[in-house]
Design a protein around this motif. Structure first.
Motif, PDB file in Angstrom:
ATOM      1  N   ASP A 179     -45.388 -35.959  -4.019  1.00 57.13           N
ATOM      2  CA  ASP A 179     -46.294 -37.036  -3.623  1.00 57.13           C
ATOM      3  C   ASP A 179     -45.858 -38.412  -4.120  1.00 57.13           C
ATOM      4  O   ASP A 179     -46.133 -39.425  -3.468  1.00 57.13           O
ATOM      5  CB  ASP A 179     -47.713 -36.749  -4.123  1.00 57.13           C
ATOM      6  CG  ASP A 179     -48.335 -35.553  -3.433  1.00 57.13           C
ATOM      7  OD1 ASP A 179     -48.044 -35.343  -2.238  1.00 57.13           O
ATOM      8  OD2 ASP A 179     -49.091 -34.815  -4.090  1.00 57.13           O
ATOM      9  N   THR A 180     -45.170 -38.463  -5.253  1.00 56.86           N
ATOM     10  CA  THR A 180     -44.831 -39.761  -5.853  1.00 56.86           C
ATOM     11  C   THR A 180     -43.340 -39.972  -6.091  1.00 56.86           C
ATOM     12  O   THR A 180     -42.930 -41.099  -6.379  1.00 56.86           O
ATOM     13  CB  THR A 180     -45.562 -39.928  -7.200  1.00 56.86           C
ATOM     14  OG1 THR A 180     -45.129 -38.890  -8.107  1.00 56.86           O
ATOM     15  CG2 THR A 180     -47.067 -39.857  -7.022  1.00 56.86           C
ATOM     16  N   GLU A 181     -42.535 -38.921  -5.976  1.00 62.06           N
ATOM     17  CA  GLU A 181     -41.120 -39.035  -6.342  1.00 62.06           C
ATOM     18  C   GLU A 181     -40.173 -38.630  -5.210  1.00 62.06           C
ATOM     19  O   GLU A 181     -38.987 -38.429  -5.441  1.00 62.06           O
ATOM     20  CB  GLU A 181     -40.844 -38.201  -7.591  1.00 62.06           C
ATOM     21  CG  GLU A 181     -41.626 -38.690  -8.814  1.00 62.06           C
ATOM     22  CD  GLU A 181     -41.288 -37.938 -10.077  1.00 62.06           C
ATOM     23  OE1 GLU A 181     -41.144 -38.589 -11.139  1.00 62.06           O
ATOM     24  OE2 GLU A 181     -41.172 -36.693 -10.023  1.00 62.06           O
ATOM     25  N   VAL A 182     -40.689 -38.531  -4.000  1.00 62.90           N
ATOM     26  CA  VAL A 182     -39.878 -38.202  -2.820  1.00 62.90           C
ATOM     27  C   VAL A 182     -40.254 -39.171  -1.704  1.00 62.90           C
ATOM     28  O   VAL A 182     -41.435 -39.423  -1.461  1.00 62.90           O
ATOM     29  CB  VAL A 182     -40.121 -36.750  -2.356  1.00 62.90           C
ATOM     30  CG1 VAL A 182     -39.305 -36.453  -1.094  1.00 62.90           C
ATOM     31  CG2 VAL A 182     -39.784 -35.759  -3.460  1.00 62.90           C
ATOM     32  N   LEU A 183     -39.243 -39.699  -1.025  1.00 60.46           N
ATOM     33  CA  LEU A 183     -39.462 -40.619   0.089  1.00 60.46           C
ATOM     34  C   LEU A 183     -38.543 -40.223   1.240  1.00 60.46           C
ATOM     35  O   LEU A 183     -37.326 -40.094   1.052  1.00 60.46           O
ATOM     36  CB  LEU A 183     -39.165 -42.063  -0.337  1.00 60.46           C
ATOM     37  CG  LEU A 183     -39.234 -43.135   0.752  1.00 60.46           C
ATOM     38  CD1 LEU A 183     -40.664 -43.292   1.278  1.00 60.46           C
ATOM     39  CD2 LEU A 183     -38.711 -44.473   0.224  1.00 60.46           C
ATOM     40  N   VAL A 184     -39.096 -40.033   2.420  1.00 54.37           N
ATOM     41  CA  VAL A 184     -38.313 -39.686   3.613  1.00 54.37           C
ATOM     42  C   VAL A 184     -37.889 -40.976   4.314  1.00 54.37           C
ATOM     43  O   VAL A 184     -38.686 -41.919   4.440  1.00 54.37           O
ATOM     44  CB  VAL A 184     -39.138 -38.798   4.559  1.00 54.37           C
ATOM     45  CG1 VAL A 184     -38.351 -38.497   5.844  1.00 54.37           C
ATOM     46  CG2 VAL A 184     -39.521 -37.499   3.860  1.00 54.37           C
ATOM     47  N   THR A 185     -36.648 -41.012   4.792  1.00 59.87           N
ATOM     48  CA  THR A 185     -36.080 -42.215   5.401  1.00 59.87           C
ATOM     49  C   THR A 185     -35.411 -41.885   6.735  1.00 59.87           C
ATOM     50  O   THR A 185     -35.225 -40.710   7.080  1.00 59.87           O
ATOM     51  CB  THR A 185     -35.029 -42.848   4.468  1.00 59.87           C
ATOM     52  OG1 THR A 185     -33.980 -41.875   4.232  1.00 59.87           O
ATOM     53  CG2 THR A 185     -35.646 -43.254   3.145  1.00 59.87           C
ATOM     54  N   ALA A 186     -35.037 -42.913   7.467  1.00 58.20           N
ATOM     55  CA  ALA A 186     -34.300 -42.739   8.718  1.00 58.20           C
ATOM     56  C   ALA A 186     -32.822 -42.527   8.384  1.00 58.20           C
ATOM     57  O   ALA A 186     -31.989 -43.426   8.485  1.00 58.20           O
ATOM     58  CB  ALA A 186     -34.479 -43.947   9.616  1.00 58.20           C
ATOM     59  N   GLY A 187     -32.516 -41.331   7.950  1.00 55.77           N
ATOM     60  CA  GLY A 187     -31.170 -41.002   7.540  1.00 55.77           C
ATOM     61  C   GLY A 187     -30.837 -41.581   6.174  1.00 55.77           C
ATOM     62  O   GLY A 187     -31.595 -42.375   5.601  1.00 55.77           O
ATOM     63  N   ALA A 188     -29.662 -41.192   5.668  1.00 52.92           N
ATOM     64  CA  ALA A 188     -29.222 -41.740   4.380  1.00 52.92           C
ATOM     65  C   ALA A 188     -28.896 -43.220   4.501  1.00 52.92           C
ATOM     66  O   ALA A 188     -29.014 -43.960   3.516  1.00 52.92           O
ATOM     67  CB  ALA A 188     -28.000 -40.971   3.889  1.00 52.92           C
ATOM     68  N   THR A 189     -28.513 -43.667   5.691  1.00 48.18           N
ATOM     69  CA  THR A 189     -28.162 -45.084   5.854  1.00 48.18           C
ATOM     70  C   THR A 189     -29.348 -45.980   5.547  1.00 48.18           C
ATOM     71  O   THR A 189     -29.219 -46.992   4.852  1.00 48.18           O
ATOM     72  CB  THR A 189     -27.630 -45.348   7.269  1.00 48.18           C
ATOM     73  OG1 THR A 189     -26.496 -44.512   7.508  1.00 48.18           O
ATOM     74  CG2 THR A 189     -27.204 -46.795   7.425  1.00 48.18           C
ATOM     75  N   GLU A 190     -30.537 -45.625   6.051  1.00 48.58           N
ATOM     76  CA  GLU A 190     -31.701 -46.427   5.705  1.00 48.58           C
ATOM     77  C   GLU A 190     -32.054 -46.275   4.231  1.00 48.58           C
ATOM     78  O   GLU A 190     -32.483 -47.235   3.589  1.00 48.58           O
ATOM     79  CB  GLU A 190     -32.916 -46.060   6.546  1.00 48.58           C
ATOM     80  CG  GLU A 190     -34.052 -47.048   6.307  1.00 48.58           C
ATOM     81  CD  GLU A 190     -35.421 -46.596   6.758  1.00 48.58           C
ATOM     82  OE1 GLU A 190     -36.223 -47.465   7.142  1.00 48.58           O
ATOM     83  OE2 GLU A 190     -35.708 -45.385   6.726  1.00 48.58           O
ATOM     84  N   ALA A 191     -31.881 -45.079   3.689  1.00 49.55           N
ATOM     85  CA  ALA A 191     -32.163 -44.874   2.269  1.00 49.55           C
ATOM     86  C   ALA A 191     -31.304 -45.795   1.407  1.00 49.55           C
ATOM     87  O   ALA A 191     -31.781 -46.399   0.433  1.00 49.55           O
ATOM     88  CB  ALA A 191     -31.924 -43.417   1.889  1.00 49.55           C
ATOM     89  N   ILE A 192     -30.033 -45.922   1.775  1.00 46.62           N
ATOM     90  CA  ILE A 192     -29.129 -46.811   1.040  1.00 46.62           C
ATOM     91  C   ILE A 192     -29.594 -48.257   1.181  1.00 46.62           C
ATOM     92  O   ILE A 192     -29.686 -48.998   0.196  1.00 46.62           O
ATOM     93  CB  ILE A 192     -27.686 -46.644   1.559  1.00 46.62           C
ATOM     94  CG1 ILE A 192     -27.142 -45.260   1.199  1.00 46.62           C
ATOM     95  CG2 ILE A 192     -26.777 -47.736   0.996  1.00 46.62           C
ATOM     96  CD1 ILE A 192     -25.930 -44.849   2.001  1.00 46.62           C
TER      97      ILE A 192
END
Length: 388
Positions: free
Chosen positions: A91-104
């Motif tokens: 709930d507080t330590e995981v975030l979903v992104t649009a691929g690793a590129t957006e995560a970066i």
């Protein structure tokens, strides 16, 4: 219009990515594309069917929750515990992104300010340079040199200054295939703790380690509270078009990254998130067989490249092989790759574009081996023309 350039000066010189350029060249010439890293077969059928089921059941067809659907966040948390013994609150330590590129992008935009310094292994994936530039920070390359491509830890220490904000790691490393050893990671972690640095680590090839073992640096003493770990589903499950990535870190770091991420895509890949939640729970046999299959493909293409006359630097991980073209009397990898489709009907990537100092990789060419065996055999056969 005023004389000022239209493009933000921070992005000056970046232009179209080498992947778009070379993939367009492959399409125009009908060449075999061993440049851009995407498989030519889909991943597990049951995971594709899980996405279809989610679509039909209306799961994710509207905006999913900003942090990601709960099922996927729980699966990511369980994955980190299952494989690495790392505990993250979904709930507080995981975030979903649009691929690793957006995560970066979200991570670097969130954590960097103008004039901060970022030390990154060179050659580096091209989005690193762009994201550091957009944040107004300065990239400081630590060059991995052939033939071993090991990081010089004394040089790393010397590059740390009072303006160094974070270390940007990539293991297994694209494009060289280097996998950091336990000793190298421990030394890097010690430097991060000593200098109170943040660490951002791109681990998208975590399940493609052929020699050695992958262990997240976040698992080392003093690192969990300062490390942002990034990964994605594309490389592990062969659904690169779904663009499902994620960040795991402590609460304050995830909160910072989420603040930037919400103004990029906000959310994405709704139905695919449910499918990847199932993928992450596949049995160990899937991950073992996937790795073994790619190891065999690495050896298949590597043997073909050696037979064609390339000097081959065997990768420990990823699905890329770096080669050297000097045995052909060639020195300019970019010119070599531009001409290769016409000469042999094969597309590859010049490593020089991944360096701040192009001379460091001027004669290196990268090939991907995440293709069908018959495609790899045909590419190797075509490259034999270089010897004639």
């Amino acid at each position: 219009m005023k004389a000022r350039p239209l493009l933000n000066r921070r992005l000056d010189g970046l232009g179209t990515t080498i992947f778009a350029e070379m993939s367009a060249l492959a399409t125009a010439t009908g060449a075999i594309n061993l440049g851009q890293g995407f498989p030519d077969t889909d991943g597990p059928e049951e995971i594709r069917e899980a996405a279809v089921r989610a679509l039909r059941e209306g799961k994710g067809n509207q905006y999913p929750p900003g942090p990601g659907v709960p099922e996927l966040r729980a699966a990511i948390s369980d994955h980190q515990q299952r494989f690495y013994g790392l505990s993250f609150d979904p709930d507080t330590e995981v975030l979903v992104t649009a691929g690793a590129t957006e995560a970066i992008a979200a991570t670097l935009l969130a954590l960097l300010e103008p004039d901060d310094e970022v030390i990154a292994f060179e050659p580096f994936y091209d989005s690193y340079a762009a994201c550091i530039a957009m944040a107004g920070a300065k990239r400081v390359p630590l060059t991995l040199r052939a033939p071993s491509f090991r990081p010089d830890l004394d040089e790393l220490r010397a590059k740390i200054t009072p303006r160094t904000r974070l270390l940007l790691l990539n293991t297994p490393h694209n494009p060289t295939g280097t996998v950091l050893t336990a000793e190298e990671q421990s030394a890097i972690a010690a430097l991060a703790v000593e200098h109170d640095l943040l660490v951002v680590t791109d681990e998208v090839y975590e399940h493609l380690v052929f020699e050695g073992t992958h262990r997240p640096i976040a698992a080392l003493p003093g690192m969990r509270e300062r490390t942002v770990t990034i990964s994605s589903a594309g490389k592990t499950f062969s659904f690169t078009g779904w663009k499902v990535g994620w960040v795991t870190a402590n609460g304050p770091l995830v909160s910072a990254v989420r603040t930037a991420k919400q103004y990029l895509t906000y959310v994405s890949a709704g139905p695919f998130q449910y499918a990847i939640a199932e993928a992450l729970r596949l049995p160990d046999s899937y991950f073992e067989e996937f790795r073994a299959g790619l190891r065999r493909k690495r050896d298949l293409l590597g043997d073909g490249l050696r037979a064609a006359g390339f000097e081959v630097y065997e990768p420990q991980g990823t699905y890329f092989i770096t080669t050297d073209i000097t045995p052909f009397g060639e020195k300019d990898a970019y010119a070599f790759c531009r001409a290769l489709p016409e000469r042999c009907g094969v597309v590859a990537i010049p490593n020089s574009v991944f360096y701040d100092d192009p001379d460091a990789g001027r004669s290196q060419v990268r090939f991907t081996f995440c293709k069908r065996d018959d495609v790899l055999d045909e590419a190797a056969s075509r490259l034999q023309r270089l010897a004639s």
